[in-house]
Enzyme design. Structure first.
Site: not given
Length: 327
Positions: A38, A40
Site C-alpha cells: 500500500d 498512503d
C-alpha cells in the site's frame, strides 16, 4: 478540455514481466520474492489525497462528511471520490508543493528499497490513489532513478493545466473504481505464471499495509506485514490472521532476510515456498463478494465500523482463520 497528465495505461501485454516487476534470472538458489505494498499510511505516514482535499479542495470538514456517506452506504466510494477530486482547484505542481512539505516517508524505506534492488526483489505499489501523484511523490522523495524501479498499480487521472478540473480515470468499471483485491490477484497470477520454474517452484508473495482496506489485497499474499498499532494489525489479532507487525521498513527487511534463509534451508528455493498461502484461491472467491471489495478502498478513518462486514463475508465462505504468527 482535460488532458491526461500521464498517458492511460496500455493494454496487458503477453510479456507478463511488463505487467508486474519480476526478479531477473539468477543463479542464487534462494526463493524468488515479490513485494506489493500500500502507499498512503504505509510507505508514507499521511494520505496524499487528504492533504490535497484539506488544503485545496472541499476541506477536512466536508471530507469527513463524505467519508461518513461511504461508511453508511449512502454513496459509493467512486461517487464520493469523484466529488473529492472534483473539488480541487489547483494546478498539479502547486498542489504538489503542499504534499512535499507535509508528507513523511518511513525512515527506513530508502534502505529497504535498496535492499530489494540489491537482491532482485521487485517492489510494487497497489493503491486506490492517483498514479500521477504517487509517481511524483516517489520521484521526489526517492529520486527518479530509484523511483523507476517501482511499478505502480493505481488509477490514472485527467487534470487540466490550470488545475480547474481533476478527474480520476478508474482502473475498474465498478463502484470502487479500483478493486485492489482484483489487482493483487491478477498480479500474483501473472507473477506465478512468469516465474514458475521447470521444477514447479513459485515465488513468495509479500504484502505490506496498514489498514483493513488492505486486507482483501493482503489475502493474495503468502506473507503479510501490518504496521504496528493501526487497524490492520488490530483486525488480524481479532480474527487470528497470520501477520508480522512492523514499526519501520527495517523490521520488514530483517524478517524477509530471515524468511529467505528459512526457505532456503527447507526447500532450497524449489517447489512451493515454505510460507506458501494455499488459501489464495479461496481469498479470490471471498474478494469477489460485493461487501469485501468495498473495504479495499475505504479510508482508515472509517474502517473500524466495517470490520463486521468483512467478518460476515468470511464466515459465509466458511473460512477457517490461520493461527496468528506475530513478531
Amino acid at each position: 478540455m482535460p488532458i491526461a497528465i500521464t498517458p492511460p495505461e496500455t493494454p496487458v501485454q503477453k510479456d507478463l514481466s511488463t505487467v508486474v516487476q519480476v526478479p531477473p534470472p539468477t543463479e542464487n538458489k534462494k526463493r524468488k520474492i515479490i513485494c506489493f505494498s500500500d502507499f498512503d499510511g504505509t510507505i508514507f505516514m499521511q494520505d496524499t489525497g487528504h492533504i490535497l482535499f484539506d488544503n485545496h479542495g472541499c476541506g477536512a470538514e466536508r471530507r469527513e462528511i463524505l467519508d461518513e456517506q461511504i461508511k453508511t452506504g449512502e454513496r459509493s466510494f467512486r461517487d464520493v471520490s469523484e466529488e473529492m477530486w472534483g473539488s480541487l482547484n489547483v494546478p498539479f505542481d502547486d498542489g504538489f508543493e503542499v504534499m512535499r512539505s507535509t508528507l513523511e516517508i518511513d525512515p527506513a524505506f530508502h534502505a529497504f528499497h535498496a535492499y530489494c534492488r540489491q537482491h532482485g526483489i521487485p517492489f510494487n505499489v497497489i493503491s486506490a490513489g492517483l498514479k500521477p501523484i504517487l509517481r511524483r511523490v516517489l520521484d521526489t522523495f526517492l529520486g527518479e532513478e530509484a523511483s523507476a524501479h517501482i511499478d505502480i498499480v493505481a488509477n490514472e487521472a485527467d487534470i487540466t493545466d490550470d488545475g480547474s478540473a481533476w478527474k480520476p480515470i478508474w482502473r475498474h468499471d465498478n463502484e470502487m473504481g479500483h478493486d485492489k483485491a482484483l489487482s493483487m490477484a491478477e498480479a500474483r497470477a501473472q507473477a506465478e505464471e512468469a516465474l514458475v520454474g521447470d521444477d514447479g517452484s513459485v515465488p513468495l508473495i509479500v504484502f505490506i499495509g496498514d489498514g483493513v482496506s488492505d486486507l482483501p489485497a493482503a489475502r493474495q499474499a503468502d506473507v503479510l506485514f501490518a504496521r504496528r498499532g493501526l487497524r490492520l494489525e488490530e483486525y488480524c489479532q481479532e480474527n487470528a490472521i497470520a501477520y508480522t507487525a512492523f514499526d519501520t521498513f527495517a523490521d520488514i527487511q530483517a524478517e524477509i532476510e530471515r524468511i529467505r534463509d528459512e526457505d532456503d534451508k527447507k526447500t532450497a528455493g524449489k517447489g512451493m515456498p515454505a510460507r506458501f498461502n494455499p488459501r489464495a484461491n479461496m481469498w479470490r472467491r471471498v474478494s469477489s463478494r460485493n461487501a469485501v471489495p468495498r473495504l479495499a478502498v475505504l479510508s482508515p478513518g472509517i474502517e473500524k465500523d466495517l470490520a463486521d462486514v468483512m467478518k460476515t463475508a468470511l464466515i459465509e465462505e466458511t473460512v477457517v482463520p490461520v493461527p496468528a504468527a506475530v513478531n
